[in-house]
Scaffold this motif. Structure first.
Motif, PDB file in Angstrom:
ATOM      1  N   TRP A 297       2.928  -2.244  13.769  1.00  0.00           N
ATOM      2  CA  TRP A 297       1.548  -2.115  13.306  1.00  0.00           C
ATOM      3  C   TRP A 297       1.491  -2.062  11.785  1.00  0.00           C
ATOM      4  O   TRP A 297       2.230  -1.309  11.152  1.00  0.00           O
ATOM      5  N   LEU A 298       0.584  -2.816  11.203  1.00  0.00           N
ATOM      6  CA  LEU A 298       0.423  -2.756   9.754  1.00  0.00           C
ATOM      7  C   LEU A 298      -0.032  -1.371   9.319  1.00  0.00           C
ATOM      8  O   LEU A 298       0.367  -0.874   8.255  1.00  0.00           O
ATOM      9  N   SER A 299      -0.849  -0.719  10.129  1.00  0.00           N
ATOM     10  CA  SER A 299      -1.332   0.616   9.771  1.00  0.00           C
ATOM     11  C   SER A 299      -0.202   1.633   9.703  1.00  0.00           C
ATOM     12  O   SER A 299      -0.282   2.602   8.937  1.00  0.00           O
ATOM     13  N   ASP A 300       0.868   1.439  10.476  1.00  0.00           N
ATOM     14  CA  ASP A 300       2.008   2.352  10.401  1.00  0.00           C
ATOM     15  C   ASP A 300       2.664   2.278   9.023  1.00  0.00           C
ATOM     16  O   ASP A 300       2.946   3.302   8.393  1.00  0.00           O
ATOM     17  N   GLY A 301       2.916   1.062   8.560  1.00  0.00           N
ATOM     18  CA  GLY A 301       3.505   0.903   7.238  1.00  0.00           C
ATOM     19  C   GLY A 301       2.587   1.418   6.147  1.00  0.00           C
ATOM     20  O   GLY A 301       3.020   2.045   5.167  1.00  0.00           O
ATOM     21  N   MET A 302       1.287   1.190   6.300  1.00  0.00           N
ATOM     22  CA  MET A 302       0.315   1.651   5.316  1.00  0.00           C
ATOM     23  C   MET A 302       0.290   3.171   5.220  1.00  0.00           C
ATOM     24  O   MET A 302       0.098   3.737   4.137  1.00  0.00           O
ATOM     25  N   TRP A 303       0.464   3.854   6.350  1.00  0.00           N
ATOM     26  CA  TRP A 303       0.431   5.323   6.319  1.00  0.00           C
ATOM     27  C   TRP A 303       1.519   5.877   5.404  1.00  0.00           C
ATOM     28  O   TRP A 303       1.266   6.805   4.635  1.00  0.00           O
ATOM     29  N   VAL A 323       0.505  -5.426   1.175  1.00  0.00           N
ATOM     30  CA  VAL A 323       1.931  -5.061   1.191  1.00  0.00           C
ATOM     31  C   VAL A 323       2.430  -4.964   2.624  1.00  0.00           C
ATOM     32  O   VAL A 323       3.496  -5.489   2.978  1.00  0.00           O
ATOM     33  N   ALA A 324       1.665  -4.280   3.480  1.00  0.00           N
ATOM     34  CA  ALA A 324       2.089  -4.126   4.871  1.00  0.00           C
ATOM     35  C   ALA A 324       2.173  -5.472   5.583  1.00  0.00           C
ATOM     36  O   ALA A 324       3.097  -5.713   6.376  1.00  0.00           O
ATOM     37  N   ALA A 325       1.233  -6.369   5.302  1.00  0.00           N
ATOM     38  CA  ALA A 325       1.255  -7.699   5.919  1.00  0.00           C
ATOM     39  C   ALA A 325       2.467  -8.496   5.465  1.00  0.00           C
ATOM     40  O   ALA A 325       2.985  -9.335   6.212  1.00  0.00           O
ATOM     41  N   ARG A 326       2.919  -8.234   4.247  1.00  0.00           N
ATOM     42  CA  ARG A 326       4.097  -8.915   3.724  1.00  0.00           C
ATOM     43  C   ARG A 326       5.387  -8.350   4.335  1.00  0.00           C
ATOM     44  O   ARG A 326       6.316  -9.088   4.665  1.00  0.00           O
ATOM     45  N   VAL A 327       5.444  -7.027   4.477  1.00  0.00           N
ATOM     46  CA  VAL A 327       6.673  -6.370   4.936  1.00  0.00           C
ATOM     47  C   VAL A 327       6.829  -6.481   6.450  1.00  0.00           C
ATOM     48  O   VAL A 327       7.900  -6.855   6.948  1.00  0.00           O
TER      49      VAL A 327
END
Length: 387
Positions: A297-303, A323-327
């Motif tokens: 989930w992108l939201s996980d990385g964003m957190w 950034v999350a979409a890239r990683v």
């Protein structure tokens, strides 16, 4: 005779949640996908980071927050990184010393009250400055009104050394992965005051991480690796018997090097707090959960980035979503999941309610952080703790 399998050098730390990598190798699931895992037991998260950056490891069982720390250049040079999948969710713990428990400390509020009475800084350890355990520990402390930047001393300790450090009196508590919280309870030096799923239900655990350069250059091998690990996680979660067999294998000196029963207890969700209370956690460590534990989930990385910003590890707000979409390599994951017969959600963000009632859904990370700024924990010691 030359092997037809593509070798992948993968690092792991001696923790219960390295299980998907170990079981993929032991069960031959890697070879079913045309790869051969060459597993490397690492001794510290900083060493794991350095070997990933240097290219001596292709991929690793790694802290989610570590990957984002490297991506953003926190504590090391910035290197583009990739999260290929989530390997696990839940199953970490916060452990305090038995000495604190004997003085009436059994949760965050009682710890805060004890610290006010004693007016000294206690030392709490995590496993890596940008990692999951640091961020969960800080969140738990702050929810009790304890400022982790001013009211405590922080220490970084490899997970396998946590129980010994607690027993020796070098630290007053720690947050780490299993089985090291269970070891502190078993040794009589520690008391479990919170499981990580009490802080953030169904939180992301370890990730399968790689450099962006490796992921970009080897998409087929990465898809095969994700497919093999999805199958391994599915096998582990399929039955209590499979979890017991996994504990038996992980106990080996080659892997976690701890007693089978020590690993098996919390792997099966059986907790003892060290004060005579036991319980069966309804949502313990999971490796698959019908694919829900694995989606990046992108939201996980964003957190993790919001917490890095909250605690001053990032000086400015990044473009969290970009950034999350890239990683997080969601497209690659979905391709691998389809090959492995695992359902993947259509969305990119999920919603969670953390221990303090705050909702995290990734929709407005700046507002999320601002809410913390407006309700910052009151310093326990207005002028600093006595030295």
């Amino acid at each position: 005779m030359t092997s037809s399998f593509t070798p992948i050098r993968a690092g792991f730390m001696p923790l219960t949640d390295c299980a998907p990598l170990v079981m993929a190798s032991v069960l031959g699931l890697d070879e079913r996908h045309g790869i051969k895992l060459v597993l490397s037991r690492e001794h510290s998260w900083s060493g794991m980071r350095d070997r990933l950056i240097a290219g001596s490891l292709d991929a690793a069982h790694v802290l989610y927050g570590l990957i984002y720390g490297v991506e953003m250049g926190i504590g090391s040079r910035a290197v583009p990184m990739a999260v290929l999948m989530n390997l696990s969710r839940n199953g970490q713990a916060i452990t305090l010393s038995r000495a604190l428990a004997e003085q009436g400390v059994f949760d965050g509020p009682s710890l805060a009250a004890h610290m006010r009475r004693n007016r000294r800084k206690f030392t709490f350890a995590h496993t890596f400055p940008t990692g999951n355990h640091a961020m969960f520990l800080y969140y738990w402390l702050a929810a009790a009104g304890i400022d982790p930047l001013r009211d405590i001393q922080s220490a970084t300790v490899p997970p396998g050394q946590m129980a010994a450090s607690l027993a020796a009196g070098h630290i007053d508590g720690f947050c780490a992965g299993e089985p090291w919280g269970a070891r502190a309870v078993q040794d009589g030096c520690g008391v479990t005051v919170a499981a990580s799923q009490d802080i953030w239900p169904d939180h992301p655990g370890k990730a399968l991480g790689a450099t962006a350069a490796f992921a970009d250059a080897n998409p087929q091998a990465c898809r095969a690796l994700v497919g093999a690990l999805l199958e391994a996680g599915r096998w582990i979660d399929a039955s209590p018997g499979h979890r017991d067999a996994t504990a038996e294998i992980l106990a080996s000196p080659a892997w976690v090097n701890a007693g089978r029963e020590l690993i098996a207890g919390r792997l099966q969700g059986r907790y003892e707090d060290g004060l005579g209370r036991g319980w069966l956690d309804p949502d313990p460590l999971h490796f698959h959960a019908h694919g829900e534990a694995n989606f990046p989930w992108l939201s996980d990385g964003m957190w993790f980035m919001t917490q890095h910003r909250r605690w001053g590890l990032l000086r400015e707000d990044p473009d969290y979503l970009a950034v999350a979409a890239r990683v997080n390599r969601v497209g690659l994951y979905r391709e691998a999941a389809e090959l492995a017969g695992v359902a993947a959600p259509a969305g990119l963000l999920r919603s969670s309610v953390l221990m303090d009632g705050r909702v995290w859904n990734g929709c407005d990370p700046r507002a999320y952080i601002s809410a913390f700024d407006g309700a910052a924990p009151r310093p326990l010691f207005a002028h600093g703790a006595p030295q």
